[in-house]
Design a protein around this motif. Structure first.
Motif, PDB file in Angstrom:
ATOM      1  N   GLU A 102       0.857  11.527  -9.906  1.00  0.00           N
ATOM      2  CA  GLU A 102       0.370  12.955  -9.707  1.00  0.00           C
ATOM      3  C   GLU A 102       1.477  13.764  -9.798  1.00  0.00           C
ATOM      4  O   GLU A 102       0.864  15.574 -10.427  1.00  0.00           O
ATOM      5  CB  GLU A 102      -0.867  13.194  -8.561  1.00  0.00           C
ATOM      6  CG  GLU A 102      -1.572  12.230  -8.513  1.00  0.00           C
ATOM      7  CD  GLU A 102      -2.437  11.904  -6.984  1.00  0.00           C
ATOM      8  OE1 GLU A 102      -2.362  12.250  -6.166  1.00  0.00           O
ATOM      9  OE2 GLU A 102      -3.242  10.707  -7.671  1.00  0.00           O
ATOM     10  N   ARG A 116       2.587   1.969  -3.335  1.00  0.00           N
ATOM     11  CA  ARG A 116       1.605   2.134  -4.628  1.00  0.00           C
ATOM     12  C   ARG A 116       1.080   3.204  -3.822  1.00  0.00           C
ATOM     13  O   ARG A 116       0.802   4.370  -5.051  1.00  0.00           O
ATOM     14  CB  ARG A 116      -0.261   1.460  -4.452  1.00  0.00           C
ATOM     15  CG  ARG A 116      -1.193   1.374  -5.286  1.00  0.00           C
ATOM     16  CD  ARG A 116      -2.140   0.086  -5.314  1.00  0.00           C
ATOM     17  NE  ARG A 116      -2.502  -0.167  -3.524  1.00  0.00           N
ATOM     18  CZ  ARG A 116      -2.485  -1.208  -3.055  1.00  0.00           C
ATOM     19  NH1 ARG A 116      -1.738  -2.358  -3.437  1.00  0.00           N
ATOM     20  NH2 ARG A 116      -2.393  -0.829  -1.769  1.00  0.00           N
ATOM     21  N   ASP A 117       0.602   4.091  -3.171  1.00  0.00           N
ATOM     22  CA  ASP A 117       0.824   5.179  -2.680  1.00  0.00           C
ATOM     23  C   ASP A 117       1.898   6.680  -3.520  1.00  0.00           C
ATOM     24  O   ASP A 117       1.318   7.837  -3.951  1.00  0.00           O
ATOM     25  CB  ASP A 117       0.370   5.869  -1.062  1.00  0.00           C
ATOM     26  CG  ASP A 117      -1.016   4.805  -0.581  1.00  0.00           C
ATOM     27  OD1 ASP A 117      -1.988   4.121  -1.628  1.00  0.00           O
ATOM     28  OD2 ASP A 117      -0.898   4.886   0.206  1.00  0.00           O
ATOM     29  N   ALA A 118       2.614   5.727  -2.776  1.00  0.00           N
ATOM     30  CA  ALA A 118       3.942   6.469  -3.702  1.00  0.00           C
ATOM     31  C   ALA A 118       4.148   6.820  -4.676  1.00  0.00           C
ATOM     32  O   ALA A 118       4.094   8.211  -5.501  1.00  0.00           O
ATOM     33  CB  ALA A 118       5.299   6.435  -2.385  1.00  0.00           C
ATOM     34  N   ALA A 138       0.730  -0.788   0.145  1.00  0.00           N
ATOM     35  CA  ALA A 138       0.088   0.030  -0.052  1.00  0.00           C
ATOM     36  C   ALA A 138       1.014   1.130   0.120  1.00  0.00           C
ATOM     37  O   ALA A 138       0.749   2.536  -1.074  1.00  0.00           O
ATOM     38  CB  ALA A 138      -0.907   0.145   1.038  1.00  0.00           C
ATOM     39  N   LEU A 139       1.770   1.357   0.742  1.00  0.00           N
ATOM     40  CA  LEU A 139       2.443   2.333   0.677  1.00  0.00           C
ATOM     41  C   LEU A 139       3.595   2.399  -0.279  1.00  0.00           C
ATOM     42  O   LEU A 139       3.046   3.572  -1.175  1.00  0.00           O
ATOM     43  CB  LEU A 139       3.445   1.971   2.122  1.00  0.00           C
ATOM     44  CG  LEU A 139       4.982   3.631   2.197  1.00  0.00           C
ATOM     45  CD1 LEU A 139       4.316   4.585   2.891  1.00  0.00           C
ATOM     46  CD2 LEU A 139       6.346   3.285   2.759  1.00  0.00           C
ATOM     47  N   SER A 155       7.676  -0.396  -8.398  1.00  0.00           N
ATOM     48  CA  SER A 155       6.133  -0.956  -8.398  1.00  0.00           C
ATOM     49  C   SER A 155       6.381  -2.645  -8.761  1.00  0.00           C
ATOM     50  O   SER A 155       5.553  -2.991  -8.081  1.00  0.00           O
ATOM     51  CB  SER A 155       6.304  -0.810  -9.945  1.00  0.00           C
ATOM     52  OG  SER A 155       5.176  -0.670 -10.463  1.00  0.00           O
ATOM     53  N   ARG A 200       2.336   6.513  -7.059  1.00  0.00           N
ATOM     54  CA  ARG A 200       0.688   7.301  -7.255  1.00  0.00           C
ATOM     55  C   ARG A 200       0.371   9.029  -7.062  1.00  0.00           C
ATOM     56  O   ARG A 200       0.067   9.727  -8.357  1.00  0.00           O
ATOM     57  CB  ARG A 200      -0.642   7.165  -6.335  1.00  0.00           C
ATOM     58  CG  ARG A 200      -2.168   7.614  -7.439  1.00  0.00           C
ATOM     59  CD  ARG A 200      -2.976   7.059  -6.519  1.00  0.00           C
ATOM     60  NE  ARG A 200      -3.557   5.366  -6.151  1.00  0.00           N
ATOM     61  CZ  ARG A 200      -3.452   4.959  -5.049  1.00  0.00           C
ATOM     62  NH1 ARG A 200      -3.099   5.778  -3.962  1.00  0.00           N
ATOM     63  NH2 ARG A 200      -3.569   3.278  -4.840  1.00  0.00           N
ATOM     64  N   GLY A 201       0.955   9.030  -6.054  1.00  0.00           N
ATOM     65  CA  GLY A 201       2.307  10.632  -5.566  1.00  0.00           C
ATOM     66  C   GLY A 201       2.899  11.172  -6.968  1.00  0.00           C
ATOM     67  O   GLY A 201       2.984  12.567  -6.947  1.00  0.00           O
TER      68      GLY A 201
END
Length: 113
Positions: free
Chosen positions: A31, A23-25, A20-21, A59, A27-28
């Motif tokens: 963005e 994946r969020d990184a 999760a960490l 990834s 995505r950030g």
């Protein structure tokens, strides 16, 4: 990334957290590079990849953390782990999965490549 690759034992809950960490990184980062005049997510991902040499490895390891041994074997044939060395992947397999025949077979496969 180095701490995860050097870990000797990774619990199931730690795997979910790392996945999760990461994946969020990712995505950030995407963005961040996608903040221009309405770029597509594909364009933003390509732009982010230009500036982050470890994006593919990050990834791949994030995805690994939510996989079963069968998923990992399938992903090897799909090229998911091209950015991860065989030795790194072997260490992760040993840290995440209990000793079993399936784990031994995967380790043997990784050692033979």
């Amino acid at each position: 990334l180095d701490k995860v690759l050097a870990a000797k034992d990774i619990s199931v809950s730690a795997c979910h957290f790392v996945s999760a960490l990461f994946r969020d990184a990712l995505r950030g980062v995407t963005e961040l590079f996608g903040s221009g005049p309405s770029p597509s997510s594909d364009e933003a991902a390509k732009e982010a990849k230009r500036f982050c040499e470890f994006e593919d490895k990050f990834s791949a390891i994030g995805r690994f953390m939510d996989m079963s041994l069968a998923d990992i074997t399938m992903s090897l044939s799909e090229g998911v782990f091209q950015s991860v060395t065989g030795a790194e992947l072997s260490r992760l397999v040993m840290a995440v999965f209990e000793d079993s025949e399936a784990r031994a077979q995967l380790l043997h496969l990784l050692d033979s490549n």
